[in-house]
Design an enzyme around this catalytic site. Structure first.
Site, PDB file in Angstrom:
ATOM      1  N   CYS A 134      -8.559  13.341  -7.471  1.00  0.00           N
ATOM      2  CA  CYS A 134      -8.562  12.072  -8.204  1.00  0.00           C
ATOM      3  C   CYS A 134      -7.204  11.811  -8.842  1.00  0.00           C
ATOM      4  O   CYS A 134      -6.866  12.385  -9.881  1.00  0.00           O
ATOM      5  CB  CYS A 134      -9.655  12.087  -9.263  1.00  0.00           C
ATOM      6  N   CYS A 137      -7.303  10.318 -12.348  1.00  0.00           N
ATOM      7  CA  CYS A 137      -7.643  11.274 -13.404  1.00  0.00           C
ATOM      8  C   CYS A 137      -6.465  12.193 -13.711  1.00  0.00           C
ATOM      9  O   CYS A 137      -6.201  12.507 -14.873  1.00  0.00           O
ATOM     10  CB  CYS A 137      -8.809  12.170 -12.991  1.00  0.00           C
ATOM     11  N   ASP A 138      -5.775  12.673 -12.692  1.00  0.00           N
ATOM     12  CA  ASP A 138      -4.854  13.786 -12.890  1.00  0.00           C
ATOM     13  C   ASP A 138      -3.379  13.464 -12.673  1.00  0.00           C
ATOM     14  O   ASP A 138      -2.518  14.298 -12.978  1.00  0.00           O
ATOM     15  CB  ASP A 138      -5.251  14.940 -11.939  1.00  0.00           C
TER      16      ASP A 138
END
Ligand code: NAP
Length: 310
Positions: A134, A137-138
């Protein structure tokens, strides 16, 4: 109606546990099946910085423990069992888990989706430690790093383009010499000076340790058969997702990829009394906060349905 639960929830990611919280607070005493990965996909990530309400960030597993504790505080019953089958042709509905049959007036499916993986031992070891599925997200954790994105579809183009906001360089590793992605997404990636492409290649190993993160990958050229080591600090997998709907196959309407279909912007499925929310429905947003949001919608839709019954 002893032995019949008003609400059965399948899945305990952000969607399932938000349903559980709302249903428990509505005094519906929901029964929640935790499944093979209690807490869902967030339990395989480390730091979560984009869930609202946690300005310092929070570890994925800790966030999901808080979700569960909050639902249990109001009476949600969490069972560490995995649903294998359902029968929606009878009322009450039947849910089969670990050799037992449970009865529910309503069922909410929140089983999520699983990011496809390459199947490497090193990928498993380093998931959350430099390997991610992701970018949203990261990506933030990879400022000025060199990264690879694996895949040739729209997700790979979208994620590599997004990652260039942080990374020094992003190399897209694709197993063929043609992308599957839509023309417009391809063009955007081709034009981006921070993105290059490594064609006809697959990742055969990821080098690194959990303490120190990813140091590189071993790539195999599928045309020449030659392998080479490429030093990079992060691997993003964008090779597709599989919705976890197989236990309900044949019982409920899905699209051709297996995502459960819902009606008119609600969480209702084609079976009255069966609702679906989170990533098992959504192949577009796939965020913890959007899953939690649709979990809330499912609980409200379900409550309204039960009011109509009683
Ligand atoms: P996808 O279209 O299924 O593409 C997956 C890619 O990963 C393909 O290029 C495939 O290679 C490759 N791949 C699959 N398994 C692999 C493996 N084991 N090793 C190496 N490579 C592998 O998945 P997606 O990109 O996640 O897209 C899913 C759906 O969402 C699509 O319909 C897409 O259009 C849509 N989507 C839309 C947007 C947007 O419009 N903004 C953004 C993201 C996704 P091959 O090409 O060789 O099969």
């Amino acid at each position: 109606m002893s032995g019949v639960y008003e609400v059965i929830i399948v899945g305990t990611g952000p969607a399932g546990l938000t349903v559980a919280l709302y249903a428990a607070r509505a005094n519906l005493k929901p029964l929640v099946f935790e499944g093979i990965q209690p807490g869902g996909q967030l339990t395989i990530t480390t730091e979560v910085e984009n869930y609202p309400g946690f300005p310092e960030g929070i570890l994925g597993p800790e966030l999901m423990n808080k979700f569960r504790a909050q639902a249990q505080r109001f009476g949600a019953i969490c069972l560490n069992e995995t649903v294998s089958k359902a029968d929606f042709s009878v009322k009450p509905f039947k849910i089969m888990a670990d050799g037992k049959t449970y009865l529910g007036e309503t069922v909410i499916i929140a089983t999520g989706a699983s990011a496809k993986s390459l199947g490497l031992a090193s990928e498993k070891k380093l998931m959350g430690y430099g390997v991610s599925s992701c970018a949203v997200c990261d990506g933030f954790f990879f400022k000025d790093k060199d990264l690879i994105v694996v895949g040739g579809g729209d997700s790979a183009m979208e994620e590599s383009t997004f990652l260039t906001k942080f990374a020094r360089k992003v190399s897209v590793v694709h197993r063929r010499d043609k992308l599957r992605a839509s023309k417009i997404m391809q063009e955007k990636a081709f034009k981006n000076p921070k993105i290059d492409f490594i064609w006809n290649s697959e990742v055969v190993d990821i080098i690194g340790e959990r303490q120190s993160g990813v140091k590189g990958v071993v790539l195999k050229n599928l045309v020449t058969g030659k392998t080479m080591e490429k030093p990079i600090q992060g691997v993003f997998l964008a090779i597709g997702h599989t919705p976890n709907s197989e236990s309900f196959r044949g019982q409920i309407e899905t699209d051709k990829l297996g995502y459960i279909m819902t009606k008119n912007g609600t969480t209702a499925t084609n079976i009255p009394g069966v609702f679906a929310c989170g990533d098992v429905v959504d192949h577009r947003y796939r965020q913890a906060v959007t899953a939690a949001g649709t979990g809330c919608m499912a609980a409200l839709d379900c409550e309204k349905y039960l009011e109509g019954l009683h």
